[in-house]
Design an enzyme around this catalytic site. Sequence first.
Site, mmCIF file in Angstrom:
data_model
loop_
_atom_site.group_PDB
_atom_site.id
_atom_site.type_symbol
_atom_site.label_atom_id
_atom_site.label_comp_id
_atom_site.label_asym_id
_atom_site.label_seq_id
_atom_site.Cartn_x
_atom_site.Cartn_y
_atom_site.Cartn_z
ATOM 1 N N MET A 265 3.200 9.516 7.147
ATOM 2 C CA MET A 265 2.914 8.413 8.067
ATOM 3 C C MET A 265 4.009 7.364 7.995
ATOM 4 O O MET A 265 4.425 6.811 9.020
ATOM 5 C CB MET A 265 1.555 7.783 7.729
ATOM 6 C CG MET A 265 1.144 6.657 8.674
ATOM 7 S SD MET A 265 0.902 7.170 10.388
ATOM 8 C CE MET A 265 2.145 6.174 11.217
ATOM 9 N N ILE B 8 -0.599 0.710 12.761
ATOM 10 C CA ILE B 8 -0.670 1.946 11.986
ATOM 11 C C ILE B 8 -2.085 2.149 11.452
ATOM 12 O O ILE B 8 -2.556 3.277 11.305
ATOM 13 C CB ILE B 8 0.329 1.891 10.809
ATOM 14 C CG1 ILE B 8 1.759 1.740 11.334
ATOM 15 C CG2 ILE B 8 0.204 3.112 9.907
ATOM 16 C CD1 ILE B 8 2.767 1.336 10.272
ATOM 17 N N THR B 9 -2.774 1.060 11.166
ATOM 18 C CA THR B 9 -4.093 1.089 10.538
ATOM 19 C C THR B 9 -5.097 1.867 11.379
ATOM 20 O O THR B 9 -5.287 1.590 12.563
ATOM 21 C CB THR B 9 -4.605 -0.349 10.327
ATOM 22 O OG1 THR B 9 -3.637 -1.080 9.572
ATOM 23 C CG2 THR B 9 -5.938 -0.359 9.613
ATOM 24 N N HIS C 163 -5.338 9.313 18.724
ATOM 25 C CA HIS C 163 -4.788 9.539 17.383
ATOM 26 C C HIS C 163 -5.884 9.910 16.386
ATOM 27 O O HIS C 163 -5.873 9.475 15.247
ATOM 28 C CB HIS C 163 -4.034 8.288 16.920
ATOM 29 C CG HIS C 163 -3.322 8.442 15.613
ATOM 30 N ND1 HIS C 163 -2.400 9.442 15.371
ATOM 31 C CD2 HIS C 163 -3.390 7.712 14.463
ATOM 32 C CE1 HIS C 163 -1.931 9.322 14.145
ATOM 33 N NE2 HIS C 163 -2.529 8.283 13.561
ATOM 34 N N GLY D 237 2.746 1.332 3.224
ATOM 35 C CA GLY D 237 3.604 0.159 3.323
ATOM 36 C C GLY D 237 4.835 0.219 2.447
ATOM 37 O O GLY D 237 5.949 -0.105 2.896
ATOM 38 N N ARG E 272 4.323 16.098 13.074
ATOM 39 C CA ARG E 272 3.541 17.240 12.590
ATOM 40 C C ARG E 272 3.623 18.405 13.567
ATOM 41 O O ARG E 272 3.840 19.554 13.161
ATOM 42 C CB ARG E 272 2.078 16.824 12.408
ATOM 43 C CG ARG E 272 1.809 16.023 11.162
ATOM 44 C CD ARG E 272 0.406 15.450 11.165
ATOM 45 N NE ARG E 272 0.029 14.924 9.861
ATOM 46 C CZ ARG E 272 -0.971 14.087 9.661
ATOM 47 N NH1 ARG E 272 -1.707 13.668 10.695
ATOM 48 N NH2 ARG E 272 -1.260 13.654 8.450
ATOM 49 N N GLY F 187 0.807 -1.215 0.000
ATOM 50 C CA GLY F 187 0.000 0.000 0.000
ATOM 51 C C GLY F 187 0.839 1.264 0.000
ATOM 52 O O GLY F 187 2.077 1.220 -0.012
ATOM 53 N N GLY F 188 0.148 2.391 0.042
ATOM 54 C CA GLY F 188 0.839 3.677 -0.002
ATOM 55 C C GLY F 188 1.766 3.898 1.170
ATOM 56 O O GLY F 188 2.897 4.374 1.007
#
EC number: 1.1.1.37
Length: 319
Positions: free
Chosen positions: A227, A117-118, A177, A13, A153, A10-11
Amino acid sequence: MKIAVLGAAGGIGQALALLLKLDLPANSILSLYDLAPVTPGVAKDLSHIPTSVKVEGFAGTDPTAAIEGADVILISAGVARKPGMDRSDLFNINAGIIKNLVAKVAEVAPEACIGIITNPVNTTVAIAAEVLKAAGVYNKNKLFGITTLDVIRAEEFVAELKGLPSEDVRVNVIGGHSGTTILPVLSQIQGVSFTDQEVIDLTSRIQNAGTEVVEAKAGGGSATLSMACAASRFAIQLVHALSGKQGIIQNAYVDGGNPASPFFTQPLLLGKNGIDKVLPYGELSSFEETKKEEMLSVLHADIEMGIDFVSKTLAAEVS
């Protein structure tokens, strides 16, 4: 040391895998897994980068080969936010993904440290904990919701506002979060002062930074690159701590015995077994104390949603 990334195609990952390939200690094993058939190709691509980190890739419905023997397992699998969605909108899809992957981790690599992370992290970490408890392998010192993105951030936004080098700014971010549960403790930043309005505006920007990226990408994705950077930063520090390096402190969303909430983001001293010590988050300003109290009902509801999800799905499986 073996580090597995689940959701590696994924983006987040792929970017995370790249950063880990570049920054993990020499002779580490980086194991990539995703449903997508491209995953072994991602591993092959990364293997051409000249570092002493071995990369392997696995695709399909069974992550067993990827997670066997892993010391750290990072889970980024799931769907990403789109415009108009908040993290809680992701729940129905991502909850099941986390439940199934963590159940496999409990079976194959029960001693591993797990970094979630999900999104929605406030809820998916609670899901992971309940799954591990049901399997009889829960260790609260080895389960982390990775909230480092809120920290980087906050540090970048403060540096930008005050004209400081980002690497010189340290911000303690506590709570959860998502949205109002993200609480940057701006009053603790050394050598920097803010007006009341700056505190209000900065806090709001940090809390809504994810939406800022989703909207800027105009339907093309969420905050994948930042991320990945944040997750890599946390994971590398965790690996160093597991390897015996001392004095490593990172913030994460954990079951840390905080009286305010069953799970809470706060500073942690990391060690050879995961969390060595949960550290106090320090004195809060009156503004921050108010914001902390206001967030708790949201945080508690997010956690209960995860607990209820596992309870109902396990009951359905039994019946």
